[in-house]
Design an enzyme around this catalytic site. Structure first.
Site, PDB file in Angstrom:
ATOM      1  CB  VAL A   1      -0.961  -0.007   1.217  1.00 11.16           C
ATOM      2  CG1 VAL A   1      -1.833   1.240   1.211  1.00 11.16           C
ATOM      3  CG2 VAL A   1      -1.838  -1.260   1.201  1.00 11.16           C
TER       4      VAL A   1
ATOM      5  N   GLY B   1     -10.782  -1.612   0.711  1.00 10.42           N
ATOM      6  CA  GLY B   1      -9.723  -1.014  -0.108  1.00 10.42           C
ATOM      7  C   GLY B   1     -10.112   0.253  -0.834  1.00 10.42           C
TER       8      GLY B   1
ATOM      9  CB  ILE C   1     -15.206   0.243  -2.226  1.00 10.35           C
ATOM     10  CG1 ILE C   1     -14.872  -0.929  -3.148  1.00 10.35           C
ATOM     11  CG2 ILE C   1     -16.662   0.643  -2.358  1.00 10.35           C
ATOM     12  CD1 ILE C   1     -15.699  -2.181  -2.872  1.00 10.35           C
TER      13      ILE C   1
ATOM     14  N   GLY D   1      -1.610 -14.626  -5.256  1.00  8.23           N
ATOM     15  CA  GLY D   1      -1.230 -13.591  -4.286  1.00  8.23           C
ATOM     16  C   GLY D   1      -2.428 -12.959  -3.593  1.00  8.23           C
TER      17      GLY D   1
ATOM     18  CG  ASP E   1     -10.017  -9.418   5.967  1.00  8.35           C
ATOM     19  OD1 ASP E   1      -9.096  -8.623   6.222  1.00  8.35           O
ATOM     20  OD2 ASP E   1     -10.798  -9.267   5.000  1.00  8.35           O
TER      21      ASP E   1
ATOM     22  CE  LYS F   1     -11.200  -6.009   4.842  1.00  7.89           C
ATOM     23  NZ  LYS F   1     -10.976  -6.939   3.734  1.00  7.89           N
TER      24      LYS F   1
ATOM     25  N   GLY G   1      -5.347  -4.518  -2.897  1.00  3.59           N
ATOM     26  CA  GLY G   1      -4.357  -4.319  -3.955  1.00  3.59           C
ATOM     27  C   GLY G   1      -3.679  -2.970  -3.819  1.00  3.59           C
TER      28      GLY G   1
HETATM   29  P1  NAP Z   1       3.151  -4.936   3.614  1.00  2.00           P
HETATM   30  O1  NAP Z   1       3.270  -5.053   2.146  1.00  2.00           O
HETATM   31  O2  NAP Z   1       3.497  -6.095   4.466  1.00  2.00           O
HETATM   32  O3  NAP Z   1       4.055  -3.688   4.052  1.00  2.00           O
HETATM   33  C1  NAP Z   1       4.330  -3.372   5.391  1.00  2.00           C
HETATM   34  C2  NAP Z   1       5.393  -2.292   5.425  1.00  2.00           C
HETATM   35  O4  NAP Z   1       5.580  -1.892   6.775  1.00  2.00           O
HETATM   36  C3  NAP Z   1       6.768  -2.733   4.912  1.00  2.00           C
HETATM   37  O5  NAP Z   1       7.394  -1.700   4.214  1.00  2.00           O
HETATM   38  C4  NAP Z   1       7.550  -3.031   6.193  1.00  2.00           C
HETATM   39  O6  NAP Z   1       8.944  -2.753   6.085  1.00  2.00           O
HETATM   40  C5  NAP Z   1       6.930  -2.028   7.155  1.00  2.00           C
HETATM   41  N1  NAP Z   1       6.955  -2.507   8.536  1.00  2.00           N
HETATM   42  C6  NAP Z   1       6.214  -3.525   9.059  1.00  2.00           C
HETATM   43  N2  NAP Z   1       6.471  -3.664  10.373  1.00  2.00           N
HETATM   44  C7  NAP Z   1       7.398  -2.730  10.670  1.00  2.00           C
HETATM   45  C8  NAP Z   1       8.061  -2.365  11.867  1.00  2.00           C
HETATM   46  N3  NAP Z   1       7.846  -3.004  13.021  1.00  2.00           N
HETATM   47  N4  NAP Z   1       8.948  -1.353  11.824  1.00  2.00           N
HETATM   48  C9  NAP Z   1       9.185  -0.697  10.661  1.00  2.00           C
HETATM   49  N5  NAP Z   1       8.555  -0.973   9.499  1.00  2.00           N
HETATM   50  C10 NAP Z   1       7.685  -1.981   9.516  1.00  2.00           C
HETATM   51  O7  NAP Z   1       1.676  -4.487   4.036  1.00  2.00           O
HETATM   52  P2  NAP Z   1       0.530  -3.883   3.095  1.00  2.00           P
HETATM   53  O8  NAP Z   1      -0.098  -4.973   2.312  1.00  2.00           O
HETATM   54  O9  NAP Z   1       1.038  -2.698   2.387  1.00  2.00           O
HETATM   55  O10 NAP Z   1      -0.562  -3.459   4.189  1.00  2.00           O
HETATM   56  C11 NAP Z   1      -0.400  -2.306   4.980  1.00  2.00           C
HETATM   57  C12 NAP Z   1      -1.695  -2.015   5.720  1.00  2.00           C
HETATM   58  O11 NAP Z   1      -2.732  -1.771   4.784  1.00  2.00           O
HETATM   59  C13 NAP Z   1      -2.202  -3.140   6.630  1.00  2.00           C
HETATM   60  O12 NAP Z   1      -2.817  -2.591   7.767  1.00  2.00           O
HETATM   61  C14 NAP Z   1      -3.234  -3.834   5.768  1.00  2.00           C
HETATM   62  O13 NAP Z   1      -4.233  -4.523   6.512  1.00  2.00           O
HETATM   63  C15 NAP Z   1      -3.821  -2.637   5.055  1.00  2.00           C
HETATM   64  N6  NAP Z   1      -4.491  -2.972   3.799  1.00  2.00           N
HETATM   65  C16 NAP Z   1      -3.809  -3.653   2.854  1.00  2.00           C
HETATM   66  C17 NAP Z   1      -4.434  -3.964   1.663  1.00  2.00           C
HETATM   67  C18 NAP Z   1      -3.705  -4.690   0.571  1.00  2.00           C
HETATM   68  O14 NAP Z   1      -4.298  -4.942  -0.470  1.00  2.00           O
HETATM   69  N7  NAP Z   1      -2.428  -5.008   0.729  1.00  2.00           N
HETATM   70  C19 NAP Z   1      -5.776  -3.590   1.459  1.00  2.00           C
HETATM   71  C20 NAP Z   1      -6.446  -2.865   2.454  1.00  2.00           C
HETATM   72  C21 NAP Z   1      -5.787  -2.572   3.627  1.00  2.00           C
HETATM   73  P3  NAP Z   1       9.925  -3.605   5.114  1.00  2.00           P
HETATM   74  O15 NAP Z   1       9.448  -3.308   3.738  1.00  2.00           O
HETATM   75  O16 NAP Z   1      11.286  -3.098   5.382  1.00  2.00           O
HETATM   76  O17 NAP Z   1       9.700  -5.040   5.500  1.00  2.00           O
HETATM   77  N1  HSE Z   2      -7.191 -10.073   2.736  1.00  2.00           N
HETATM   78  C1  HSE Z   2      -8.141  -9.092   2.313  1.00  2.00           C
HETATM   79  C2  HSE Z   2      -9.056  -9.661   1.242  1.00  2.00           C
HETATM   80  C3  HSE Z   2      -7.503  -7.845   1.743  1.00  2.00           C
HETATM   81  O1  HSE Z   2      -8.843 -10.770   0.730  1.00  2.00           O
HETATM   82  O2  HSE Z   2     -10.025  -8.983   0.911  1.00  2.00           O
HETATM   83  C4  HSE Z   2      -7.062  -6.857   2.778  1.00  2.00           C
HETATM   84  O3  HSE Z   2      -8.150  -6.358   3.506  1.00  2.00           O
END
Ligand code: NAP
Ligand code: HSE
Length: 430
Positions: free
Chosen positions: A16, A136, A138, A189, A203, A207, A304
């Site tokens: 993100v 996400g 929406i 993924g 999850d 929400k 995403g």
């Molecule tokens: P991610 O890809 O795992 O990225 C997490 C980031 O945070 C990485 O850059 C990581 O550093 C950093 N990080 C994690 N723990 C840390 C710590 N203790 N100290 C310093 N840095 C730390 O996660 P993401 O998918 O982007 O998700 C982020 C948030 O958005 C979550 O709350 C998730 O639920 C929410 N979200 C995600 C999505 C999705 O589609 N991915 C959708 C809706 C909401 P490094 O890169 O150095 O490891």
């Molecule tokens: N794991 C969630 C999903 C995405 O499959 O919709 C992040 O909220």
């Protein structure tokens, strides 16, 4: 970059965070014109500063010390996109106490600690914005808090987990079994390596806790929500659903009733002509009913990089506008009532029940008697021969209280002619 830019700090630069950086830099001119100032990412907290992020970034921007962001007086907005509760919650609390506005995509944190965080934000004249935490890309938090604010909302029914919707779509369209669909969701993924939160419904429950709290102006916590995942759904249930003109979806349901709020996540049969029945693959949708607006549906990509970053960026822009005008955001906490959450036993639904029974005279009558004895009225019955001695019976009931249904099933489970109650799925949306 000019010093007139509003400086922000990112906690995290994963999926993100990367998307947020891409939007802020790629659309910088239009963002500047829309809010009246440029946005500059001053520092980014990560675990590994040496990791290649695929972005054109000055290495000096990266830090592993959260103080470089949460205690930097120049940084006005902290964007939390690292996820989890530990140490994230502590960082967010401290950023708010330092008077910084916080934008987060973290459903776990908002669902479980929203009340405390809103109070701290309010006390420190800071914004706390979380549009990306549910579904996400929406738009749903702002529509509930602003566009639909004049309504008394009666229900929210959402498909808010992309992984499970993808799996159920694959099982429906291709007849895949559960494990096959899960493996494909993982290889694409969509599902995490540990998919428990997705397939177990947790999850979606986090929400739903956020949505229900906003919709009914009363705090609903994840632990208040009845949760059942999709692990027991089989290809046979999906085929029967289709024969009966239904489709199986994992629904997050919140309703306001006279006896309290209903909040539940479980697989459901919905009629094929319901708007949510057409929501397939990883798409999400939230169906909202209000007394003035009637029925509405919000549809799009629930996860995403870029869809989620779209919502986070809009929050950053709103927080920036508020800071530039020296006002606090208008979408702070709206849980000003305390309403009870109904026990699942008191919820009333229709049910689909699939049973394996001995194929001999009187069996159907004994099952019908057990249902009738507990006030469960049957709407339809389907019987298929599985072998010479066994039949499979699928029953759909009229609306009945969950407690009565459970009592009837206890009796049916003990009937000598019933070898298995193979599945029980609630029917919604009729
Ligand atoms: P991610 O890809 O795992 O990225 C997490 C980031 O945070 C990485 O850059 C990581 O550093 C950093 N990080 C994690 N723990 C840390 C710590 N203790 N100290 C310093 N840095 C730390 O996660 P993401 O998918 O982007 O998700 C982020 C948030 O958005 C979550 O709350 C998730 O639920 C929410 N979200 C995600 C999505 C999705 O589609 N991915 C959708 C809706 C909401 P490094 O890169 O150095 O490891
Ligand atoms: N794991 C969630 C999903 C995405 O499959 O919709 C992040 O909220």
């Amino acid at each position: 970059m000019s010093d007139d830019n509003l400086k922000i700090g990112l906690l995290g630069l994963g999926t993100v965070g990367r998307g947020v950086y891409r939007i802020i830099t790629g659309n910088s001119e239009s963002i500047k014109r829309k809010i009246g100032a440029g946005i500059e990412v001053k520092r980014i907290l990560v675990r590994d500063t040496a990791k290649d992020r695929g972005l054109d970034l000055n290495p000096a921007v990266f830090t592993t010390n959260p103080e470089d962001i949460i205690s930097d007086p120049e940084i006005r907005i902290v964007v939390e996109v690292m996820g989890g509760l530990e140490p994230t919650l502590d960082y967010v609390v401290r950023a708010l106490k330092n008077g910084k506005s916080v934008v987060t995509a973290n459903k776990d944190m908002i669902a479980s600690h929203g009340k405390m965080l809103f109070e701290i934000a309010e006390a420190n004249n800071a914004d706390l914005l979380f549009e990306a935490s549910v579904a996400g890309g929406i738009p749903i938090i702002r529509p509930l808090k602003q566009c639909l604010a004049g309504n008394r909302l009666s229900q929210i029914i959402g498909i808010v987990n992309g992984t499970t919707n993808y799996m159920l779509t694959k099982m429906t369209r291709e007849g895949s079994d559960f494990n096959e669909a899960l493996q494909e969701a993982q290889s694409l993924g969509y599902a995490e390596a540990d998919p428990t939160a997705d397939i177990g419904g947790f999850d979606a429950a986090r929400k739903l806790a956020i949505l229900a709290s906003i919709a009914f102006n009363s705090r609903v916590l994840p632990d208040d929500i009845y949760v059942e995942g999709i692990t027991k759904i089989t290809a046979a249930d999906i085929a029967y659903a289709s024969e009966l003109n239904y489709i199986v979806k994992l629904l997050a349901i919140a309703k306001e009733t006279e006896a309290g709020i209903e909040a539940r996540v479980h697989p459901s049969l919905i009629p094929l002509d319901h708007p949510l029945a057409a929501v397939n693959d990883v798409y999400n949708a939230i169906y909202v009913s209000g007394d003035a607006v009637g029925d509405t549906m919000f549809y799009g990509r629930g996860a995403g990089e870029m869809p989620t970053a779209s919502a986070v960026t809009a929050d950053i822009m709103d927080a920036a506008r508020d800071l530039l005008r020296n006002v606090q955001g208008i979408i702070s906490c709206t849980c000003f009532e305390e309403k009870p959450v109904k026990s699942m036993q008191e919820v009333a639904c229709k049910y689909y029940v699939r049973l394996q029974v001995a194929d001999k005279p009187g069996v159907l009558a004994s099952i019908a008697y057990a249902f009738g004895d507990k006030d469960v009225s049957l709407a339809s019955v389907l019987q298929k021969q599985t072998d010479l001695a066994t039949a499979e019976i699928v029953v759909v009931t009229h609306t009945v209280r969950e407690g009565n249904m459970q009592d009837a099933l206890k009796i049916i489970n003990h009937l000598s002619s019933v070898s298995a109650v193979s599945n029980v799925i609630r029917v919604e949306g009729e």
